[in-house]
Design a protein around this motif. Structure first.
Motif, PDB file in Angstrom:
ATOM      1  N   MET A   1      20.357  15.229  14.785  1.00 57.41           N
ATOM      2  CA  MET A   1      19.869  14.953  13.454  1.00 57.41           C
ATOM      3  C   MET A   1      19.428  13.492  13.380  1.00 57.41           C
ATOM      4  N   PHE A   2      18.343  13.251  12.666  1.00 59.70           N
ATOM      5  CA  PHE A   2      17.749  11.925  12.541  1.00 59.70           C
ATOM      6  C   PHE A   2      17.518  11.638  11.063  1.00 59.70           C
ATOM      7  N   ALA A   3      18.135  10.571  10.558  1.00 58.71           N
ATOM      8  CA  ALA A   3      18.045  10.231   9.142  1.00 58.71           C
ATOM      9  C   ALA A   3      17.079   9.064   8.942  1.00 58.71           C
ATOM     10  N   VAL A   4      16.338   9.137   7.843  1.00 66.92           N
ATOM     11  CA  VAL A   4      15.417   8.077   7.456  1.00 66.92           C
ATOM     12  C   VAL A   4      15.700   7.746   6.000  1.00 66.92           C
ATOM     13  N   VAL A   5      15.889   6.458   5.714  1.00 65.94           N
ATOM     14  CA  VAL A   5      16.033   6.014   4.338  1.00 65.94           C
ATOM     15  C   VAL A   5      14.937   4.985   4.075  1.00 65.94           C
ATOM     16  N   VAL A   6      14.276   5.156   2.957  1.00 67.76           N
ATOM     17  CA  VAL A   6      13.148   4.297   2.605  1.00 67.76           C
ATOM     18  C   VAL A   6      13.353   3.801   1.181  1.00 67.76           C
ATOM     19  N   THR A   7      13.219   2.499   1.000  1.00 66.75           N
ATOM     20  CA  THR A   7      13.242   1.919  -0.336  1.00 66.75           C
ATOM     21  C   THR A   7      11.855   1.335  -0.591  1.00 66.75           C
ATOM     22  N   ILE A   8      11.228   1.797  -1.655  1.00 66.92           N
ATOM     23  CA  ILE A   8       9.871   1.385  -1.992  1.00 66.92           C
ATOM     24  C   ILE A   8       9.901   0.698  -3.350  1.00 66.92           C
ATOM     25  N   GLN A  14       2.618   0.997 -12.097  1.00 62.58           N
ATOM     26  CA  GLN A  14       1.996   1.966 -11.197  1.00 62.58           C
ATOM     27  C   GLN A  14       2.877   3.174 -10.874  1.00 62.58           C
ATOM     28  N   MET A  15       4.083   3.220 -11.430  1.00 63.61           N
ATOM     29  CA  MET A  15       5.013   4.295 -11.076  1.00 63.61           C
ATOM     30  C   MET A  15       4.482   5.693 -11.404  1.00 63.61           C
ATOM     31  N   PRO A  16       3.848   5.940 -12.552  1.00 59.70           N
ATOM     32  CA  PRO A  16       3.373   7.304 -12.807  1.00 59.70           C
ATOM     33  C   PRO A  16       2.382   7.803 -11.748  1.00 59.70           C
ATOM     34  N   VAL A  17       1.467   6.967 -11.345  1.00 62.98           N
ATOM     35  CA  VAL A  17       0.480   7.361 -10.322  1.00 62.98           C
ATOM     36  C   VAL A  17       1.180   7.535  -8.980  1.00 62.98           C
ATOM     37  N   PHE A  18       2.044   6.581  -8.641  1.00 61.75           N
ATOM     38  CA  PHE A  18       2.774   6.653  -7.377  1.00 61.75           C
ATOM     39  C   PHE A  18       3.629   7.913  -7.316  1.00 61.75           C
ATOM     40  N   MET A  19       4.382   8.183  -8.382  1.00 62.90           N
ATOM     41  CA  MET A  19       5.324   9.301  -8.360  1.00 62.90           C
ATOM     42  C   MET A  19       4.614  10.646  -8.250  1.00 62.90           C
ATOM     43  N   ALA A  20       3.468  10.785  -8.873  1.00 64.80           N
ATOM     44  CA  ALA A  20       2.709  12.039  -8.741  1.00 64.80           C
ATOM     45  C   ALA A  20       2.355  12.284  -7.273  1.00 64.80           C
ATOM     46  N   ALA A  21       1.885  11.254  -6.598  1.00 68.17           N
ATOM     47  CA  ALA A  21       1.540  11.379  -5.177  1.00 68.17           C
ATOM     48  C   ALA A  21       2.796  11.586  -4.333  1.00 68.17           C
ATOM     49  N   TYR A  71       0.658  13.411   5.003  1.00 70.62           N
ATOM     50  CA  TYR A  71       1.283  12.085   4.980  1.00 70.62           C
ATOM     51  C   TYR A  71       0.227  10.986   5.060  1.00 70.62           C
ATOM     52  N   LYS A  72      -0.759  11.174   5.916  1.00 70.15           N
ATOM     53  CA  LYS A  72      -1.806  10.150   6.054  1.00 70.15           C
ATOM     54  C   LYS A  72      -2.593   9.988   4.753  1.00 70.15           C
ATOM     55  N   VAL A  73      -2.889  11.079   4.075  1.00 69.61           N
ATOM     56  CA  VAL A  73      -3.581  11.013   2.779  1.00 69.61           C
ATOM     57  C   VAL A  73      -2.700  10.293   1.759  1.00 69.61           C
ATOM     58  N   PHE A  74      -1.428  10.669   1.701  1.00 65.91           N
ATOM     59  CA  PHE A  74      -0.487  10.029   0.783  1.00 65.91           C
ATOM     60  C   PHE A  74      -0.384   8.537   1.061  1.00 65.91           C
ATOM     61  N   ASP A  75      -0.166   8.174   2.311  1.00 62.71           N
ATOM     62  CA  ASP A  75       0.037   6.780   2.682  1.00 62.71           C
ATOM     63  C   ASP A  75      -1.167   5.916   2.295  1.00 62.71           C
ATOM     64  N   ALA A  76      -2.362   6.427   2.540  1.00 60.44           N
ATOM     65  CA  ALA A  76      -3.572   5.679   2.181  1.00 60.44           C
ATOM     66  C   ALA A  76      -3.728   5.566   0.667  1.00 60.44           C
ATOM     67  N   ALA A  77      -3.394   6.632  -0.039  1.00 60.61           N
ATOM     68  CA  ALA A  77      -3.566   6.647  -1.491  1.00 60.61           C
ATOM     69  C   ALA A  77      -2.605   5.692  -2.197  1.00 60.61           C
ATOM     70  N   VAL A  78      -1.364   5.586  -1.697  1.00 54.07           N
ATOM     71  CA  VAL A  78      -0.380   4.759  -2.397  1.00 54.07           C
ATOM     72  C   VAL A  78      -0.300   3.326  -1.883  1.00 54.07           C
ATOM     73  N   ALA A  79      -0.934   3.027  -0.784  1.00 55.73           N
ATOM     74  CA  ALA A  79      -0.848   1.670  -0.219  1.00 55.73           C
ATOM     75  C   ALA A  79      -1.121   0.579  -1.250  1.00 55.73           C
ATOM     76  N   PRO A  80      -2.173   0.693  -2.087  1.00 56.67           N
ATOM     77  CA  PRO A  80      -2.402  -0.373  -3.058  1.00 56.67           C
ATOM     78  C   PRO A  80      -1.383  -0.414  -4.206  1.00 56.67           C
ATOM     79  N   LEU A  81      -0.576   0.641  -4.331  1.00 55.74           N
ATOM     80  CA  LEU A  81       0.418   0.713  -5.406  1.00 55.74           C
ATOM     81  C   LEU A  81       1.768   0.132  -4.993  1.00 55.74           C
ATOM     82  N   VAL A  82       1.959  -0.067  -3.688  1.00 53.81           N
ATOM     83  CA  VAL A  82       3.254  -0.458  -3.137  1.00 53.81           C
ATOM     84  C   VAL A  82       3.346  -1.973  -2.965  1.00 53.81           C
ATOM     85  N   GLN A  83       4.387  -2.522  -3.557  1.00 56.83           N
ATOM     86  CA  GLN A  83       4.645  -3.956  -3.419  1.00 56.83           C
ATOM     87  C   GLN A  83       5.397  -4.245  -2.125  1.00 56.83           C
TER      88      GLN A  83
END
Length: 95
Positions: A1-8, A14-21, A71-83
């Motif tokens: 098993m491999f665990a990943v934890v991400v804090t963004i 920008q949270m409403p747009v980010f959260m939808a994606a 994932y690639k579509v998501f990552d590109a779409a949210v990149a400008p929303l992520v601090q």
């Protein structure tokens, strides 16, 4: 098993747009063969922060996740929303 934890940290306002994606990406991620769990969590006290808890069969499963078209579509779409984004991975030592 491999665990990943991400804090963004999302840019203010920008949270409403980010959260939808994010929720669309999470649903697609849960359908991946190696994904056992993909949780999206927030805390009302930290309105611009999202915590992800992901479990994959192994590190190769996580690598495959990052190559998925959704994932690639998501990552590109949210990149400008992520601090900021902190990704940490863990391998199970004892189950």
């Amino acid at each position: 098993m491999f665990a990943v934890v991400v804090t963004i940290t999302v840019h203010p306002g920008q949270m409403p747009v980010f959260m939808a994606a994010m929720l669309e990406n999470a649903a697609a991620s849960r359908a991946e063969p190696a994904c056992q769990r993909f949780d999206v969590a927030t805390d009302p006290a930290r309105t611009d922060e999202v915590f992800l808890y992901e479990i994959y069969d192994d590190a190769a499963g996580f690598d495959a996740h990052r190559e998925m078209p959704h994932y690639k579509v998501f990552d590109a779409a949210v990149a400008p929303l992520v601090q900021s984004k902190d990704v940490r991975t863990y391998s199970v030592v004892d189950a």
